[in-house]
Design a protein around this motif. Structure first.
Motif, PDB file in Angstrom:
ATOM      1  N   PHE A 130       0.838  -1.203   0.000  1.00 33.62           N
ATOM      2  CA  PHE A 130       0.000   0.000   0.000  1.00 33.62           C
ATOM      3  C   PHE A 130       0.874   1.254   0.000  1.00 33.62           C
ATOM      4  CE2 PHE A 130      -3.001  -3.041   1.982  1.00 33.62           C
ATOM      5  CZ  PHE A 130      -4.080  -2.869   1.124  1.00 33.62           C
ATOM      6  N   TYR A 131       1.909   1.252   0.843  1.00 35.17           N
ATOM      7  CA  TYR A 131       2.803   2.409   0.938  1.00 35.17           C
ATOM      8  C   TYR A 131       3.504   2.673  -0.384  1.00 35.17           C
ATOM      9  CZ  TYR A 131       6.981   5.078   2.236  1.00 35.17           C
ATOM     10  OH  TYR A 131       7.991   5.995   2.288  1.00 35.17           O
ATOM     11  N   ARG A 132       4.030   1.642  -0.996  1.00 33.64           N
ATOM     12  CA  ARG A 132       4.772   1.830  -2.250  1.00 33.64           C
ATOM     13  C   ARG A 132       3.858   2.339  -3.374  1.00 33.64           C
ATOM     14  NH1 ARG A 132       9.479   0.790  -0.465  1.00 33.64           N
ATOM     15  NH2 ARG A 132      10.085  -1.111   0.573  1.00 33.64           N
ATOM     16  N   ARG A 133       2.646   1.809  -3.444  1.00 30.45           N
ATOM     17  CA  ARG A 133       1.706   2.301  -4.457  1.00 30.45           C
ATOM     18  C   ARG A 133       1.310   3.751  -4.173  1.00 30.45           C
ATOM     19  NH1 ARG A 133       0.442  -3.022  -4.056  1.00 30.45           N
ATOM     20  NH2 ARG A 133      -1.190  -2.780  -2.492  1.00 30.45           N
ATOM     21  N   ALA A 134       1.151   4.091  -2.901  1.00 31.89           N
ATOM     22  CA  ALA A 134       0.791   5.468  -2.535  1.00 31.89           C
ATOM     23  C   ALA A 134       1.904   6.437  -2.901  1.00 31.89           C
ATOM     24  CB  ALA A 134       0.473   5.550  -1.045  1.00 31.89           C
ATOM     25  N   LEU A 135       3.158   6.016  -2.765  1.00 31.66           N
ATOM     26  CA  LEU A 135       4.274   6.881  -3.158  1.00 31.66           C
ATOM     27  C   LEU A 135       4.196   7.223  -4.638  1.00 31.66           C
ATOM     28  CD1 LEU A 135       7.406   5.470  -1.296  1.00 31.66           C
ATOM     29  CD2 LEU A 135       6.157   7.588  -0.838  1.00 31.66           C
ATOM     30  N   SER A 136       3.838   6.249  -5.441  1.00 33.33           N
ATOM     31  CA  SER A 136       3.686   6.512  -6.874  1.00 33.33           C
ATOM     32  C   SER A 136       2.576   7.525  -7.118  1.00 33.33           C
ATOM     33  CB  SER A 136       3.373   5.215  -7.628  1.00 33.33           C
ATOM     34  OG  SER A 136       4.499   4.377  -7.635  1.00 33.33           O
ATOM     35  N   ALA A 137       1.465   7.374  -6.411  1.00 36.60           N
ATOM     36  CA  ALA A 137       0.338   8.281  -6.587  1.00 36.60           C
ATOM     37  C   ALA A 137       0.655   9.693  -6.089  1.00 36.60           C
ATOM     38  CB  ALA A 137      -0.892   7.737  -5.852  1.00 36.60           C
ATOM     39  N   ALA A 138       1.544   9.804  -5.084  1.00 37.52           N
ATOM     40  CA  ALA A 138       1.839  11.103  -4.472  1.00 37.52           C
ATOM     41  C   ALA A 138       3.112  11.749  -5.013  1.00 37.52           C
ATOM     42  CB  ALA A 138       1.957  10.931  -2.958  1.00 37.52           C
ATOM     43  N   ARG A 139       3.729  11.144  -6.001  1.00 37.50           N
ATOM     44  CA  ARG A 139       5.050  11.644  -6.430  1.00 37.50           C
ATOM     45  C   ARG A 139       5.023  13.093  -6.906  1.00 37.50           C
ATOM     46  NH1 ARG A 139       3.972   7.872 -10.565  1.00 37.50           N
ATOM     47  NH2 ARG A 139       3.627   8.878 -12.559  1.00 37.50           N
ATOM     48  N   MET A 140       3.952  13.536  -7.533  1.00 37.40           N
ATOM     49  CA  MET A 140       3.894  14.929  -7.987  1.00 37.40           C
ATOM     50  C   MET A 140       3.810  15.887  -6.791  1.00 37.40           C
ATOM     51  SD  MET A 140       4.477  14.717 -11.106  1.00 37.40           S
ATOM     52  CE  MET A 140       4.271  16.407 -11.600  1.00 37.40           C
TER      53      MET A 140
END
Length: 96
Positions: A60-70
């Motif tokens: 979940f954390y790793r996928r969230a990092l992708s979503a929050a990268r901007m």
């Protein structure tokens, strides 16, 4: 799991940093698996900050990092380069 991203922030940038950190936490909070998050400042070294979040699991954390990268991009230059994901080994006060 616990995620800790530390930042080294010059005092002159702290107000802008706080605003952007709120955007990051709000973005992460909208992602699946997010449990809670907070922004903290070191009491011993005021230029050292930590963005702390708790997740149902590392995926979940790793996928969230992708979503929050901007949202995270403007602060990347201030990040302390170190591992950020920690798996719980023992949590006091919770039934096992």
């Amino acid at each position: 799991m616990l995620a800790v991203i530390r930042y080294s922030v010059p005092e002159s940038q702290s107000q802008d940093f706080i605003k952007q950190a709120h955007v990051i936490l709000d973005t992460l909070a909208g992602e699946p698996g997010f449990q809670r998050g907070r922004l903290a400042r070191s009491v011993d070294e005021p230029n050292l900050w930590a963005l702390v979040s708790e997740w149902e699991g590392a995926g979940f954390y790793r996928r969230a990092l992708s979503a929050a990268r901007m949202a995270m991009y403007p602060l990347m230059i201030l990040m302390v380069n170190e591992p950020s994901a920690f798996e719980d080994v023992y949590v006091s006060g919770q039934e096992e």
